[in-house]
Write an enzyme that holds these catalytic residues in place. Structure first.
Site, PDB file in Angstrom:
ATOM      1  N   LYS A 138     -12.406  -4.113  18.500  1.00 44.16           N
ATOM      2  CA  LYS A 138     -11.049  -4.590  18.788  1.00 44.16           C
ATOM      3  C   LYS A 138     -10.607  -4.315  20.222  1.00 44.16           C
ATOM      4  O   LYS A 138      -9.455  -4.567  20.587  1.00 44.16           O
ATOM      5  CB  LYS A 138     -10.058  -3.953  17.807  1.00 44.16           C
ATOM      6  CG  LYS A 138     -10.361  -4.325  16.360  1.00 44.16           C
ATOM      7  CD  LYS A 138      -9.271  -3.837  15.421  1.00 44.16           C
ATOM      8  CE  LYS A 138      -9.601  -4.222  13.975  1.00 44.16           C
ATOM      9  NZ  LYS A 138      -8.507  -3.907  13.031  1.00 44.16           N
ATOM     10  N   VAL A 181      -3.222  -5.298  16.120  1.00 48.91           N
ATOM     11  CA  VAL A 181      -3.676  -4.433  17.215  1.00 48.91           C
ATOM     12  C   VAL A 181      -4.746  -5.130  18.054  1.00 48.91           C
ATOM     13  O   VAL A 181      -4.779  -4.983  19.290  1.00 48.91           O
ATOM     14  CB  VAL A 181      -4.159  -3.071  16.677  1.00 48.91           C
ATOM     15  CG1 VAL A 181      -5.471  -3.197  15.919  1.00 48.91           C
ATOM     16  CG2 VAL A 181      -4.284  -2.050  17.803  1.00 48.91           C
ATOM     17  N   ASN A 229       0.844  -1.192   0.000  1.00 49.77           N
ATOM     18  CA  ASN A 229       0.000   0.000   0.000  1.00 49.77           C
ATOM     19  C   ASN A 229       0.883   1.246   0.000  1.00 49.77           C
ATOM     20  O   ASN A 229       2.117   1.148  -0.075  1.00 49.77           O
ATOM     21  CB  ASN A 229      -0.944  -0.006   1.199  1.00 49.77           C
ATOM     22  CG  ASN A 229      -0.197  -0.136   2.514  1.00 49.77           C
ATOM     23  OD1 ASN A 229       0.579   0.743   2.890  1.00 49.77           O
ATOM     24  ND2 ASN A 229      -0.423  -1.245   3.227  1.00 49.77           N
ATOM     25  N   PRO A 289      -2.980 -12.021  10.433  1.00 47.21           N
ATOM     26  CA  PRO A 289      -3.342 -11.786  11.839  1.00 47.21           C
ATOM     27  C   PRO A 289      -3.634 -10.311  12.073  1.00 47.21           C
ATOM     28  O   PRO A 289      -3.010  -9.435  11.463  1.00 47.21           O
ATOM     29  CB  PRO A 289      -2.098 -12.249  12.606  1.00 47.21           C
ATOM     30  CG  PRO A 289      -0.984 -12.194  11.618  1.00 47.21           C
ATOM     31  CD  PRO A 289      -1.597 -12.516  10.293  1.00 47.21           C
ATOM     32  N   ASP A 290      -4.590 -10.024  12.941  1.00 46.30           N
ATOM     33  CA  ASP A 290      -4.942  -8.651  13.308  1.00 46.30           C
ATOM     34  C   ASP A 290      -4.069  -8.254  14.492  1.00 46.30           C
ATOM     35  O   ASP A 290      -4.319  -8.633  15.632  1.00 46.30           O
ATOM     36  CB  ASP A 290      -6.424  -8.574  13.674  1.00 46.30           C
ATOM     37  CG  ASP A 290      -6.899  -7.132  13.817  1.00 46.30           C
ATOM     38  OD1 ASP A 290      -6.118  -6.301  14.310  1.00 46.30           O
ATOM     39  OD2 ASP A 290      -8.051  -6.854  13.448  1.00 46.30           O
TER      40      ASP A 290
END
Length: 420
Positions: free
Chosen positions: A352, A319, A220, A316-317
């Site tokens: 989250k 935060v 990105n 994987p997330d």
């Protein structure tokens, strides 16, 4: 520097050996240098060394019969264009900050109208101690001296951390710029921060790259500028800072420990390792790829077909994983959105389990990715605060101050009172 009159004060620390090189550099540039040593400094280096390098007898006695009217401190105070204390020990900083005048060096510092500069050098625990930070803060508040440094790294005692004296070449360069007017005293001073002393801040920054084959990847437009600015601001506020960075073209800020990674999985592994060791604040500014190719080709993929189908799998997330830890740090996420920015950010904050989220609109080309400026909204469970457009370096300082001023464990209860 030709003809500039500089008093170099040397106090009793092991870094005194670096002062010899500093004196040599200043004399070589044409300055007149008078060395003043404290009693403690005499235990680390011989006066003859400085006399040979400066061409002047070293001064160390407050009551000097050879000085004009026996008042050496007044004579030197009037003579100097600049008083440069390197190294400045914790003891000297404590005495100077409280206005003591119990030896030649402290007395001439009180008597002079010249600019005084302190270059700290001490053990990392001594630098971090609340008393030292209070004294540094008092000097900054009163404006009685500039503070340059300290640097961070290995120390003579075997410890590693902030407290190393700046290298002679760095001090020389700053002195030249200050004396020649290239930098004002305010511009030449190191940021003096105490808000995050004793805290470990872990940050992520930049993009991740998810490989398709040995030469291609999915990524990105993140430049890493916001994350690097936050890391620099956190270090300036006194924190120990670990910066886990994707591929960017930015220099690591002074006093920051950088861990370079490429993929989201590598960033996840590095973050969990750093956070689980010890972390007080985690700030996730990296633009982490949500997906990665399910398989990576061993060799460059050829243009054999009109189309190519790539199957992606979730990364994987990071935060969310940090926020889910049993003893999580104060966790700050970033929401880079292109539409309905605040609502998406609020959803991420709740979903989250974050303590705070910073939302910005990356569809606006004047801010966000690759820009030097940004405009953000900070949200938490019971409140919101908007930061108008400003340089990322300034925004980083504002955000770090904002986080440091709030007790993360009780953010919802006290957030509004902090903002008023």
């Amino acid at each position: 520097m030709q003809g500039k009159k500089i008093v170099v004060g040397v106090t009793g620390g092991i870094a005194a050996y670096k002062s010899a090189e500093l004196v040599r550099n200043l004399v070589k540039l044409g300055a007149q240098v008078q060395v003043v040593m404290t009693e403690g400094a005499l235990a680390f280096i011989q006066p003859m060394t400085f006399q040979a390098l400066s061409g002047r007898p070293v001064r160390s006695s407050l009551l000097d019969a050879e000085a004009e009217a026996g008042m050496g401190h007044i004579e030197l105070a009037k003579w100097a264009d600049l008083v440069l204390i390197a190294p400045a020990t914790a003891n000297f900083i404590a005495r100077y900050s409280h206005g003591l005048a119990d030896d030649l060096l402290t007395t001439l510092c009180l008597a002079t109208s010249a600019q005084v500069v302190l270059v700290p050098a001490m053990n990392q625990a001594m630098w971090k101690h609340a008393a030292t930070q209070r004294n540094i803060g008092l000097i900054a508040e009163l404006g009685t001296a500039l503070v340059w440094g300290p640097d961070e790294g290995a120390q003579a005692c075997g410890d590693t951390g902030p407290g190393r004296m700046l290298e002679p070449e760095v001090i020389t360069d700053k002195t030249v710029k200050l004396c020649s007017g290239q930098l004002t005293p305010k511009q030449s001073a190191e940021p003096v921060g105490t808000k995050l002393i004793g805290k470990h801040v872990v940050l992520t920054a930049g993009p991740t790259r998810e490989a398709l084959d040995p030469v291609r990847f999915i990524s990105n437009h993140s430049s890493g500028k916001m994350g690097y600015a936050l890391a620099e601001a956190a270090a300036a506020a006194g924190a120990k800072v670990t910066l886990i960075s994707g591929p960017v073209h930015l220099a690591c800020p002074a006093g920051v420990s950088r861990v370079g990674v490429s993929s989201a999985q590598q960033m996840y592994d590095a973050v969990m390792s750093a956070v689980q060791k010890q972390c007080d604040i985690f700030i996730a500014t990296a633009a982490v790829a949500d997906y990665r190719p399910e398989s990576v080709a061993d060799q460059k993929i050829k243009k054999n077909n009109d189309e190519m189908i790539v199957r992606l799998t979730r990364n994987p997330d990071i935060v969310a994983a940090v926020a889910a830890l049993p003893e999580k740090p104060f966790t700050v996420g970033f929401a880079a959105e292109t539409n309905d920015v605040l609502n998406y950010a609020k959803g991420k904050l709740a979903r989250k389990n974050l303590d705070m989220i910073v939302a910005n609109d990356v569809s606006d080309l004047s801010i966000g990715f690759n820009s030097d400026s940004n405009r953000v909204s900070v949200l938490w469970k019971d409140g919101q605060h908007d930061f108008g457009k400003r340089p990322k370096t300034q925004l980083a300082q504002d955000l770090i101050d904002f986080i440091a001023d709030i007790d993360g464990r009780h953010l919802g209860a006290i957030g509004q009172s902090v903002l008023k």
